[in-house]
Design an enzyme around this catalytic site. Structure first.
Site, short mmCIF file in Angstrom:
data_model
loop_
_atom_site.label_atom_id
_atom_site.label_comp_id
_atom_site.label_asym_id
_atom_site.label_seq_id
_atom_site.Cartn_x
_atom_site.Cartn_y
_atom_site.Cartn_z
N ASP A 105 11.90 -69.70 20.94
CA ASP A 105 11.88 -68.23 20.96
C ASP A 105 10.78 -67.21 20.71
OD1 ASP A 105 12.26 -68.15 18.25
OD2 ASP A 105 14.57 -68.18 18.21
N HIS A 120 9.61 -77.99 21.18
CA HIS A 120 10.27 -77.82 22.30
C HIS A 120 9.87 -76.91 23.40
CE1 HIS A 120 14.25 -79.87 20.23
NE2 HIS A 120 12.93 -80.61 20.42
N CYS A 154 5.63 -71.17 43.35
CA CYS A 154 4.11 -71.18 43.25
C CYS A 154 3.52 -70.87 44.81
CB CYS A 154 3.80 -72.21 42.66
SG CYS A 154 1.95 -72.71 42.31
N CYS A 156 1.47 -72.80 45.91
CA CYS A 156 1.44 -74.30 46.45
C CYS A 156 2.95 -74.72 47.06
CB CYS A 156 0.92 -74.93 45.61
SG CYS A 156 2.23 -75.63 44.42
N GLY A 193 18.06 -74.46 9.03
CA GLY A 193 19.15 -73.99 10.24
C GLY A 193 18.89 -75.13 11.33
N SER A 195 20.77 -78.76 12.51
CA SER A 195 22.04 -79.52 12.46
C SER A 195 21.24 -81.05 12.19
CB SER A 195 22.98 -79.69 13.60
OG SER A 195 22.52 -80.18 14.62
N ASN A 219 20.94 -74.17 4.86
CA ASN A 219 21.95 -74.24 5.81
C ASN A 219 23.41 -73.66 5.30
OD1 ASN A 219 23.77 -75.05 7.96
ND2 ASN A 219 22.10 -76.25 8.74
N ALA A 237 19.72 -68.44 6.05
CA ALA A 237 18.45 -68.34 5.93
C ALA A 237 17.79 -66.96 5.60
CB ALA A 237 17.82 -68.74 7.25
P1 OAD Z 1 21.94 -76.45 16.23
O1 OAD Z 1 22.72 -75.67 16.85
O2 OAD Z 1 22.24 -77.99 16.46
O3 OAD Z 1 22.30 -76.36 14.72
C1 OAD Z 1 22.01 -75.06 14.10
C2 OAD Z 1 22.23 -75.29 12.63
O4 OAD Z 1 21.88 -73.97 11.81
C3 OAD Z 1 23.58 -75.87 12.43
O5 OAD Z 1 23.55 -76.60 11.14
C4 OAD Z 1 24.24 -74.25 11.75
O6 OAD Z 1 24.98 -74.61 10.38
C5 OAD Z 1 23.08 -73.70 11.09
N1 OAD Z 1 23.00 -72.14 10.88
C6 OAD Z 1 23.81 -71.05 11.38
N2 OAD Z 1 23.57 -70.15 11.02
C7 OAD Z 1 22.55 -70.25 10.16
C8 OAD Z 1 21.84 -69.19 9.24
N3 OAD Z 1 22.13 -68.07 9.42
N4 OAD Z 1 20.99 -69.67 8.77
C9 OAD Z 1 20.48 -70.93 8.52
N5 OAD Z 1 21.23 -71.81 9.04
C10 OAD Z 1 22.38 -71.38 10.04
O7 OAD Z 1 20.39 -76.19 16.41
P2 OAD Z 1 19.27 -77.24 16.38
O8 OAD Z 1 19.47 -77.95 15.18
O9 OAD Z 1 18.09 -76.32 16.51
O10 OAD Z 1 17.08 -78.79 21.99
O11 OAD Z 1 19.24 -77.79 17.68
C11 OAD Z 1 18.28 -78.93 17.96
C12 OAD Z 1 18.10 -79.10 19.40
O12 OAD Z 1 19.25 -79.31 20.32
C13 OAD Z 1 17.50 -77.67 20.10
O13 OAD Z 1 16.15 -77.58 19.85
C14 OAD Z 1 17.90 -77.82 21.54
C15 OAD Z 1 19.47 -78.32 21.22
O14 OAD Z 1 19.77 -79.05 22.23
C16 OAD Z 1 16.57 -78.41 23.47
O15 OAD Z 1 16.99 -77.71 23.89
C17 OAD Z 1 15.63 -79.86 23.64
#
Ligand code: OAD
Length: 254
Positions: A105, A120, A154, A156, A193, A195, A219, A237
């Site tokens: 983002d 990513h 594109c 191309c 933040g 998982s 978290n 966070a």
């Molecule tokens: P997840 O959606 O798996 O996990 C989000 C985490 O944030 C969870 O552990 C929540 O408890 C926590 N959370 C929620 N609200 C929060 C807050 N306000 N402050 C802090 N923590 C909070 O997201 P990611 O671990 O980022 O990949 O996922 C990893 C990857 O899986 C992503 O980059 C994406 C996805 O598929 C791709 O698209 C390649």
């Protein structure tokens, strides 16, 4: 109540020179960007295979393109929250600071972080799958709006895709190598933040800990990492990080 109240943790923070932060979708949740897992997570309602893979894009280009355009518009309307801003402050404290994100983002950069290792990719960028020509989101939208079936191509003839990593695709070698390197040299590693379920990003906190780093998790919910961390700062966070930065400044100064 103070969040840094453990003597061992305080002493290690005081002496820390190299700090690494890994962020995931949770840090942007308070900016209105949905997470992937957990309550209301994107992957609880939608299938990653049907939306976030090259096969899906190639076979169902209009749907995947529309979904990424929709996500990009949500992101474009969003602002960094106090969690992102606190990390900008935090970056100024230790001698060496590195920020690694799984998020696409760009909110860390919007908040003012200059050097972000984006594992990513970034949803604002696009490129042609045939010739590699790069497109800004503005140019992409222009082509999108002028294409009858909303399948931007594109010059191309190749399809234009977002510059994000999809399931089954490798990460940029340069970025992941840098992420490994800074992680194994970290004195303190903050996992915020995420998982911690998607490798190789999820390996980084474990490598850091194995190489002697103090491991801190921010978290509101327990994750697969929680049992091995030295300190779990339970909460959002946007709430925890500004407090952490204030207290960390005091630890360093006193
Ligand atoms: P997840 O959606 O798996 O996990 C989000 C985490 O944030 C969870 O552990 C929540 O408890 C926590 N959370 C929620 N609200 C929060 C807050 N306000 N402050 C802090 N923590 C909070 O997201 P990611 O671990 O980022 O990949 O996922 C990893 C990857 O899986 C992503 O980059 C994406 C996805 O598929 C791709 O698209 C390649």
């Amino acid at each position: 109540m103070e969040i840094l109240n453990n003597k061992k943790v305080i002493s290690r923070l005081k002496n820390a020179k190299r700090m690494v932060v890994l962020t995931g979708a949770g840090i942007s949740a308070e900016s209105g960007i949905p997470t992937f897992r957990g309550e209301n997570g994107l992957w609880t309602k939608l299938s990653p295979n049907e939306l976030a893979s090259f096969e899906a894009f190639y076979n169902n280009t209009a749907v995947v393109t529309e979904w990424y355009k929709h996500r990009r518009e949500i992101i474009e309307d969003s602002k960094p929250n106090p969690g992102h801003c606190a990390l900008v402050e935090l970056s100024k404290i230790p001698e060496v600071f590195n920020l690694i994100t799984q998020n696409i983002d760009g909110l860390h950069q919007k908040a003012g972080c200059e050097d972000v290792i984006e594992l990513h990719g970034n949803i604002m960028e696009c490129y042609c799958i045939k010739c590699g020509k790069r497109y800004t989101s503005e140019k992409f939208d222009e082509i999108y709006n002028n294409t009858l079936k909303h399948i931007p191509k594109c010059d191309c003839g190749g399809l234009i895709r977002p510059d994000v990593v999809w399931f089954g695709e490798p990460l940029s070698r340069e970025n992941i190598e840098r992420a490994y390197q800074v992680s194994i040299n970290a004195d303190v590693f903050l996992s915020i933040g995420t998982s911690a379920q998607v490798a190789p990003a999820s390996d980084l906190p474990r490598y850091a800990k194995r190489n002697g780093a103090l491991l801190i998790e921010v978290n509101p919910n327990r994750t697969v990492l929680t049992d091995i961390v030295d300190l779990w700062l339970k909460g959002d966070a946007g709430d925890i990080l500004p407090k952490f930065v204030e207290e960390y400044k005091n630890v360093k100064e006193n």
